[in-house]
Design a protein around this motif. Structure first.
Motif, short mmCIF file in Angstrom:
data_model
loop_
_atom_site.label_atom_id
_atom_site.label_comp_id
_atom_site.label_asym_id
_atom_site.label_seq_id
_atom_site.Cartn_x
_atom_site.Cartn_y
_atom_site.Cartn_z
N ALA A 38 8.42 2.63 -6.80
CA ALA A 38 7.42 2.25 -7.80
C ALA A 38 6.05 2.84 -7.48
CB ALA A 38 7.31 0.73 -7.88
N GLU A 39 5.28 3.05 -8.52
CA GLU A 39 3.88 3.47 -8.37
C GLU A 39 3.04 2.20 -8.33
OE1 GLU A 39 2.75 6.32 -11.30
OE2 GLU A 39 0.62 6.19 -10.75
N ALA A 40 2.13 2.10 -7.37
CA ALA A 40 1.33 0.88 -7.21
C ALA A 40 0.30 0.74 -8.33
CB ALA A 40 0.63 0.90 -5.86
N ALA A 41 0.03 -0.50 -8.74
CA ALA A 41 -0.94 -0.72 -9.82
C ALA A 41 -1.94 -1.84 -9.49
CB ALA A 41 -0.21 -1.04 -11.13
N TRP A 42 -1.45 -3.06 -9.28
CA TRP A 42 -2.36 -4.20 -9.14
C TRP A 42 -1.97 -5.04 -7.94
CZ3 TRP A 42 0.76 -4.66 -13.90
CH2 TRP A 42 0.31 -3.81 -14.91
#
Lengths: 326, 326
Positions: free
Chosen positions: B81-85
């Motif tokens: 996954a790409e990190a977001a929050w």
């Protein structure tokens, strides 16, 4: 969140350099609002309960499991979100199978009531503490916030106030209905959903009405007048307060204003929408009471029904202050 | 997550009655995979660090801030996954402005590197503990999981193993590069994204290679053969181990196999995709090493380069067991 804690967060945790375009609302409200699709916003709330700080050490484990989830669902409710998923980070001094079974029962009974699925977690060894994070969904742009109230809006609260504070004060002597309000608070998820499109601002009352209404007002900033005789009090509350000897008239005002732990919603509604709002909450059997009016002048001014000013003696509960009145 | 902890979760926290259709993957992997739109899945991970359990009391606060976020980003990495929050639940014994400033610096420096925005949190008073939850995004259906490995797949790890374990053992005597690996682990976010569509299963190595590979294998269930001489070791690691007097040949094998805290990824790849995988990781300058092969027979069998069997003496770190070998 109380004064000093709010200051900690403001000073150290709002200075970040990252500002993503998919964050509609970040640190500082009951929850974050995140853009996850064209039609839906994700609402995320997190709260920690520490033994000896947020609940007495001897609290039944089922009540701890219930409350750890309930306080977070209450934040979702304040934002008008429908609950969806939860994660649980549980720190335990030692493995205790009875404790775990009871904790899980309290947690899952409440989760089932609101169709919340536990999707992840972490168990660690250390002093007892429970951090729950909940995720809710709301139509894009429909999340309620602390900001948005306007002068002239009516101030409402759901349910009754002061029950949990009275139970905490009476401890084992409290009637079952009062203890239930302290140990098994019911989040106002349906009420929050019913407020969408009607309320201009909303917050949950966990730190006490004056403290939490203060946060709502500070966001804009605005003020409010409150009729302290209009505050909704339960029959069980009045029975104790009115009893000769055990009762106390100051508590009649102070507990509903400042005790906290009620997990009701406080929200603001423009006068022209009040009828629609009251109908909307009546449809889900949620009691709501108009307790005052938003004004442009900052500060909260309390009055009794007869018109005389009432001066509260405390303004909520601050985990970081030894003496909240100091 | 270790043996006894896994058992706690399995026994008490997978018996819920709610099973939502938007939960693609729930409790039991590095993170949950949640359906939030037609094209995107949300990945949610949570981890708690407790003072005295997950880090020594004297750990610099900047390192605690960094690590609390890094261990969660490492879980996101394992899922591609790409990190977001992120959200942060911080429990502190008392307010300490120097500590908070340093903690925030460590947290936000790392957050900025991966474009992660802090969107919510809770600060409470109690024994020092940090719970971070991170949210990442992945194209629908592309999240990597612990399940999915097949007999014949090659087993890979990123980076080098054993550095953090050696630093923990040497404490203040450890070289700066080793201490950096313990206190400031770098999550393999880019590597995880590069694994999408190539790896069949993936997990991060936080509890030690044998323990975490064991979780990956148990999910199906499968077994693996591992070449313990092929395990990647850093120059700083070899310098200590090879030094006369200070070094120890058993540690040469035991630390990379069992010490944990490395936060590298362990993943499986079908033979026909190995070339593409190695190219994909070379493009982002991520070292990766083939260390073994998945087999149908359950269990992990270790061999030295010459072909003789190697019997490890420990299988990772269990927070709930006083004696992990017991």
């Amino acid at each position: 969140m109380s004064g000093d804690e709010f200051d900690i967060i403001r000073r150290y945790f709002t200075r970040q350099t990252v500002a993503r375009s998919d964050v509609s609302l970040g640190v500082g409200d009951d929850g974050a609002v995140l853009r996850v699709g064209s039609r839906t916003d994700l609402v995320v709330c997190v709260d920690t309960l520490v033994a000896g700080v947020h609940f007495p050490e001897q609290t039944p484990p089922a009540a701890i499991g219930h409350k750890a989830l309930a306080v977070n669902l209450s934040d979702l409710a304040a934002m008008g979100a429908e609950a969806a998923w939860a994660t649980l980070a549980l720190t335990l001094p030692a493995r205790d199978d009875h404790w775990l079974g009871e904790f899980a029962r309290g947690f899952f009974d409440l989760a089932a009531r609101y169709n919340v699925q536990l999707v992840g977690g972490d168990t660690t060894r250390g002093p007892l503490s429970v951090t729950v994070q909940v995720h809710g969904l709301v139509p894009h742009g429909a999340a309620l916030r602390r900001t948005g109230a306007r002068a002239g809006d009516r101030v409402y609260v759901t349910g009754t106030l002061g029950d949990a504070g009275l139970a905490l004060r009476l401890r084992q002597a409290a009637a079952a209905t009062l203890r239930e309000r302290l140990d098994y608070p019911q989040p106002r998820i349906q009420a929050g959903i019913a407020l969408r499109g009607l309320a201009t601002a909303s917050i949950d009352i966990s730190d006490g009405l004056l403290a939490d209404l203060g946060h709502l007002l500070a966001a804009d900033p605005l003020g409010a007048v409150i009729d302290v005789d209009a505050l909704p009090r339960s029959a069980a509350f009045l029975e104790v307060i009115d009893a000769p000897g055990t009762g106390s008239k100051p508590l009649y005002y102070e507990l509903p204003l400042s005790a906290g732990d009620d997990y009701e919603l406080c929200f603001t509604v423009p006068p022209e929408r009040c009828a629609a709002l009251e109908q909307s909450l009546a449809r889900i059997d949620c009691r709501c009471t108009a307790i005052g009016t938003i004004e442009a002048t900052p500060g909260i001014r309390c009055y009794r029904a007869g018109g005389e000013a009432y001066q509260p003696s405390a303004t909520g509960y601050d985990h970081f202050r030894e003496d909240p009145d100091g």
